[in-house]
Design a protein around this motif. Structure first.
Motif, PDB file in Angstrom:
ATOM      1  N   LEU A 225      -3.061  -6.612  11.277  1.00  0.00           N
ATOM      2  CA  LEU A 225      -2.549  -7.827  10.614  1.00  0.00           C
ATOM      3  C   LEU A 225      -1.043  -8.006  10.803  1.00  0.00           C
ATOM      4  O   LEU A 225      -0.477  -9.024  10.412  1.00  0.00           O
ATOM      5  N   HIS A 226      -0.380  -7.027  11.404  1.00  0.00           N
ATOM      6  CA  HIS A 226       1.092  -7.095  11.534  1.00  0.00           C
ATOM      7  C   HIS A 226       1.559  -8.396  12.185  1.00  0.00           C
ATOM      8  O   HIS A 226       2.466  -9.063  11.690  1.00  0.00           O
TER       9      HIS A 226
ATOM     10  N   GLY B  35       0.845  -1.190   0.000  1.00  0.00           N
ATOM     11  CA  GLY B  35       0.000   0.000   0.000  1.00  0.00           C
ATOM     12  C   GLY B  35       0.880   1.240   0.000  1.00  0.00           C
ATOM     13  O   GLY B  35       2.019   1.222  -0.480  1.00  0.00           O
ATOM     14  N   ALA B  36       0.364   2.324   0.586  1.00  0.00           N
ATOM     15  CA  ALA B  36       1.080   3.604   0.548  1.00  0.00           C
ATOM     16  C   ALA B  36       2.483   3.471   1.148  1.00  0.00           C
ATOM     17  O   ALA B  36       3.486   3.830   0.527  1.00  0.00           O
ATOM     18  N   MET B  37       2.564   2.897   2.361  1.00  0.00           N
ATOM     19  CA  MET B  37       3.884   2.809   3.023  1.00  0.00           C
ATOM     20  C   MET B  37       4.727   1.693   2.419  1.00  0.00           C
ATOM     21  O   MET B  37       5.943   1.832   2.269  1.00  0.00           O
TER      22      MET B  37
ATOM     23  N   HIS C 120      10.439   5.067  12.650  1.00  0.00           N
ATOM     24  CA  HIS C 120      11.565   5.548  11.852  1.00  0.00           C
ATOM     25  C   HIS C 120      12.203   6.827  12.385  1.00  0.00           C
ATOM     26  O   HIS C 120      13.378   7.094  12.142  1.00  0.00           O
TER      27      HIS C 120
ATOM     28  N   HIS D  77      13.875   7.050   7.137  1.00  0.00           N
ATOM     29  CA  HIS D  77      13.464   5.734   6.619  1.00  0.00           C
ATOM     30  C   HIS D  77      14.638   5.011   5.966  1.00  0.00           C
ATOM     31  O   HIS D  77      14.758   3.786   6.054  1.00  0.00           O
TER      32      HIS D  77
ATOM     33  N   GLU E  34       6.054  -2.536  10.651  1.00  0.00           N
ATOM     34  CA  GLU E  34       5.691  -1.116  10.715  1.00  0.00           C
ATOM     35  C   GLU E  34       5.087  -0.770  12.084  1.00  0.00           C
ATOM     36  O   GLU E  34       4.558  -1.617  12.779  1.00  0.00           O
ATOM     37  N   LYS E  35       5.179   0.500  12.417  1.00  0.00           N
ATOM     38  CA  LYS E  35       4.595   0.988  13.659  1.00  0.00           C
ATOM     39  C   LYS E  35       3.100   1.181  13.503  1.00  0.00           C
ATOM     40  O   LYS E  35       2.679   1.437  12.373  1.00  0.00           O
TER      41      LYS E  35
ATOM     42  N   ASN F  21      -2.434  -2.291  10.615  1.00  0.00           N
ATOM     43  CA  ASN F  21      -1.887  -2.606  11.951  1.00  0.00           C
ATOM     44  C   ASN F  21      -2.393  -3.930  12.541  1.00  0.00           C
ATOM     45  O   ASN F  21      -1.626  -4.682  13.129  1.00  0.00           O
TER      46      ASN F  21
ATOM     47  N   ASP G 254       0.935  -9.143  -1.353  1.00  0.00           N
ATOM     48  CA  ASP G 254      -0.172  -8.276  -0.942  1.00  0.00           C
ATOM     49  C   ASP G 254      -1.455  -9.057  -1.186  1.00  0.00           C
ATOM     50  O   ASP G 254      -1.587  -9.712  -2.219  1.00  0.00           O
TER      51      ASP G 254
HETATM   52  N1  LIG Z   1       6.526   4.813   9.480  1.00  0.00           N
HETATM   53  C1  LIG Z   1       5.811   5.576   8.695  1.00  0.00           C
HETATM   54  O1  LIG Z   1       6.259   6.631   8.270  1.00  0.00           O
HETATM   55  C2  LIG Z   1       4.457   5.138   8.256  1.00  0.00           C
HETATM   56  C3  LIG Z   1       3.675   5.969   7.455  1.00  0.00           C
HETATM   57  C4  LIG Z   1       2.431   5.502   7.022  1.00  0.00           C
HETATM   58  C5  LIG Z   1       1.988   4.247   7.405  1.00  0.00           C
HETATM   59  N2  LIG Z   1       2.770   3.470   8.217  1.00  0.00           N
HETATM   60  C6  LIG Z   1       2.322   2.133   8.627  1.00  0.00           C
HETATM   61  O2  LIG Z   1       2.386   1.271   7.502  1.00  0.00           O
HETATM   62  C7  LIG Z   1       1.336   0.302   7.574  1.00  0.00           C
HETATM   63  C8  LIG Z   1       0.518   0.349   6.298  1.00  0.00           C
HETATM   64  O3  LIG Z   1      -0.081   1.624   6.168  1.00  0.00           O
HETATM   65  P1  LIG Z   1      -0.532   2.175   4.736  1.00  0.00           P
HETATM   66  O4  LIG Z   1      -0.921   3.573   4.941  1.00  0.00           O
HETATM   67  O5  LIG Z   1       0.475   1.813   3.728  1.00  0.00           O
HETATM   68  O6  LIG Z   1      -1.859   1.289   4.488  1.00  0.00           O
HETATM   69  P2  LIG Z   1      -2.462   0.850   3.109  1.00  0.00           P
HETATM   70  O7  LIG Z   1      -3.878   0.479   3.393  1.00  0.00           O
HETATM   71  O8  LIG Z   1      -2.170   1.864   2.058  1.00  0.00           O
HETATM   72  O9  LIG Z   1      -1.638  -0.477   2.714  1.00  0.00           O
HETATM   73  C9  LIG Z   1      -1.809  -1.722   3.333  1.00  0.00           C
HETATM   74  C10 LIG Z   1      -1.591  -2.809   2.285  1.00  0.00           C
HETATM   75  O10 LIG Z   1      -1.604  -4.084   2.921  1.00  0.00           O
HETATM   76  C11 LIG Z   1      -2.308  -4.987   2.072  1.00  0.00           C
HETATM   77  N3  LIG Z   1      -2.773  -6.140   2.851  1.00  0.00           N
HETATM   78  C12 LIG Z   1      -3.874  -6.264   3.606  1.00  0.00           C
HETATM   79  N4  LIG Z   1      -3.913  -7.477   4.168  1.00  0.00           N
HETATM   80  C13 LIG Z   1      -2.807  -8.135   3.771  1.00  0.00           C
HETATM   81  C14 LIG Z   1      -2.292  -9.426   4.017  1.00  0.00           C
HETATM   82  N5  LIG Z   1      -2.918 -10.291   4.822  1.00  0.00           N
HETATM   83  N6  LIG Z   1      -1.127  -9.785   3.422  1.00  0.00           N
HETATM   84  C15 LIG Z   1      -0.484  -8.937   2.610  1.00  0.00           C
HETATM   85  N7  LIG Z   1      -0.938  -7.680   2.345  1.00  0.00           N
HETATM   86  C16 LIG Z   1      -2.078  -7.295   2.911  1.00  0.00           C
HETATM   87  C17 LIG Z   1      -3.421  -4.145   1.476  1.00  0.00           C
HETATM   88  O11 LIG Z   1      -3.966  -4.727   0.305  1.00  0.00           O
HETATM   89  C18 LIG Z   1      -2.689  -2.844   1.215  1.00  0.00           C
HETATM   90  O12 LIG Z   1      -2.096  -2.813  -0.061  1.00  0.00           O
HETATM   91  C19 LIG Z   1       0.546   0.630   8.838  1.00  0.00           C
HETATM   92  O13 LIG Z   1       1.006  -0.168   9.877  1.00  0.00           O
HETATM   93  C20 LIG Z   1       0.889   2.081   9.114  1.00  0.00           C
HETATM   94  O14 LIG Z   1       0.806   2.411  10.489  1.00  0.00           O
HETATM   95  C21 LIG Z   1       3.984   3.890   8.613  1.00  0.00           C
END
Ligand SMILES: NC(=O)c1ccc[n+]([C@@H]2O[C@H](COP(=O)([O-])OP(=O)(O)OC[C@H]3O[C@@H](n4cnc5c(N)ncnc54)[C@H](O)[C@@H]3O)[C@@H](O)[C@H]2O)c1
Length: 346
Positions: free
Chosen positions: A78-79, A15-17, A125, A300, A96-97, A76, A38
């Motif tokens: 599912l981590h 996803g985004a991160m 990070h 990061h 991830e946090k 979170n 994913d």
């Molecule tokens: N450290 C940072 O700077 C920072 C910034 C943003 C997000 N995060 C963390 O990153 C994590 C993801 O956040 P995001 O904003 O990218 O969310 P997001 O919803 O954009 O991405 C999550 C991805 O996980 C996939 N997914 C769901 N279930 C799954 C599974 N069982 N197996 C594999 N993939 C699966 C989804 O399809 C999606 O593509 C969160 O824990 C968030 O707290 C950290």
């Protein structure tokens, strides 16, 4: 570059991160991206673009491509399921946090990871920001004297459309639970473990079920104090996002978000302006300001370099699951204190 082969890393959750992590891994000479998993088939395009195999099942990916390490960037909740699949296979995870949204499960996992003997790095990070590390060094050197009072600000304005999504207006959302994990983590890292927290919250600015603003007071074991001002309805630059230049989606501003004070001096972050007196402290003397030289680096990317060394067994993780459990406990205490007005002891 070292003589060693690059560490073989797979990213789970694109996803985004996750997509940021994919980019960091491909840009890091000591790491090699070998697969992406994913649950969403639509993420296959990301793997195709990176030229690596794609899996919709993380466990199957680990069995087939046998990465040395995985970066887990799923939602979170599912981590830990994925992290458990990694450690049973002796694969080192960067999670991830926050490590989980379930404190009890996070505690259980911290014990399991320790028993398994597999190092786990949690993705707080900001700990890898060179200015934060230098501030920690200065505080530990005693240059600021005994810590007295500090203030940490997260005062930001989220655009109104952000709240078109229903859950963001409801109880359980709000800036304390959604955003403050980074600030609470740095509060603990720089100032020590909180022993008591009190607070107030308000939803007067936006009128939603969840808070838009809060103030919190913190007491530490050594008697020092801190306050945190938290708001996502405040048009101000006094938040880490705007001041630290870590993420281009936040427009940079020359200001500070954290102010740390002691009997001999004070410092602000992220600009790392260090104030002190020549000789004995006195309000009648001129304060001098020093800005120590620090090479800026994207946290990061520094985190990934550290992760590579963790996987190689050269360093212990700077943020372990057990450490992140303490941050989650403190964060929950902030939320409870602000919600109930009670003094929450830790
Ligand atoms: N450290 C940072 O700077 C920072 C910034 C943003 C997000 N995060 C963390 O990153 C994590 C993801 O956040 P995001 O904003 O990218 O969310 P997001 O919803 O954009 O991405 C999550 C991805 O996980 C996939 N997914 C769901 N279930 C799954 C599974 N069982 N197996 C594999 N993939 C699966 C989804 O399809 C999606 O593509 C969160 O824990 C968030 O707290 C950290």
């Amino acid at each position: 570059m070292s003589e060693k082969a690059p560490v073989r890393i797979a990213v789970i959750g694109a996803g985004a991160m996750g997509r940021n992590h994919i980019r960091f891994v491909t840009e890091e000479p000591e790491a090699e991206l070998i697969a992406i998993a994913d649950a969403f088939e639509g993420a296959r395009a990301t793997a195709d673009a990176a030229g690596v195999p794609f899996f919709t099942d993380a466990a199957q990916m680990m069995d087939e491509v046998k990465p040395e390490a995985v970066i887990i960037a799923t939602p979170n909740g599912l981590h830990l399921g994925v992290a458990r699949e990694a450690i049973t296979r002796n694969i080192v995870p960067l999670v991830e946090k926050p490590i989980s949204d379930d404190l009890e499960d996070a505690e259980k996992f911290a014990a399991e990871a320790e028993a398994a003997g597999v190092p786990v790095l949690v993705g707080q990070h900001r700990r890898h920001n060179p200015f934060v590390k230098k501030a920690k060094e200065i505080i530990e050197s005693g240059e600021l004297g005994r810590l007295t009072v500090s203030s940490f600000h997260y005062m930001i304005y989220k655009n109104d459309e952000y709240f078109d999504v229903e859950w963001r207006r409801k109880k359980g959302a709000g800036p304390i639970l959604v955003n403050l994990v980074h600030d609470v983590d740095l509060l603990r890292y720089l100032l020590g473990e909180p022993v008591a927290i009190q607070g107030m919250q308000s939803s007067a600015a936006r009128g939603f079920e969840t808070e838009d603003s809060a103030v919190v007071n913190v007491r530490f074991a050594d008697g020092s104090l801190a306050s945190m001002t938290i708001s996502d309805a405040t048009a101000s630059p006094w938040n880490w996002e705007a001041c630290a230049r870590e993420d281009p989606q936040y427009r940079p501003f020359d200001a500070d978000a954290y102010f740390i004070g002691g009997t001999k001096g004070a410092l602000s972050l992220p600009r790392l302006q260090v104030m002190s007196y020549d000789g004995a402290s006195s309000w009648h003397k001129p304060l001098k300001m020093d800005v120590p030289a620090v090479d800026p680096a994207l946290p990061h990317k520094m985190q990934l370099k550290h992760f590579v060394r963790v996987v190689r067994g050269e360093e212990a993780p700077v943020v372990t699951p057990a450490d992140n459990v303490k941050t989650l406990r403190a964060l929950n205490a902030v939320k409870r204190a602000a919600e109930t007005g009670e003094l929450v002891e830790l």
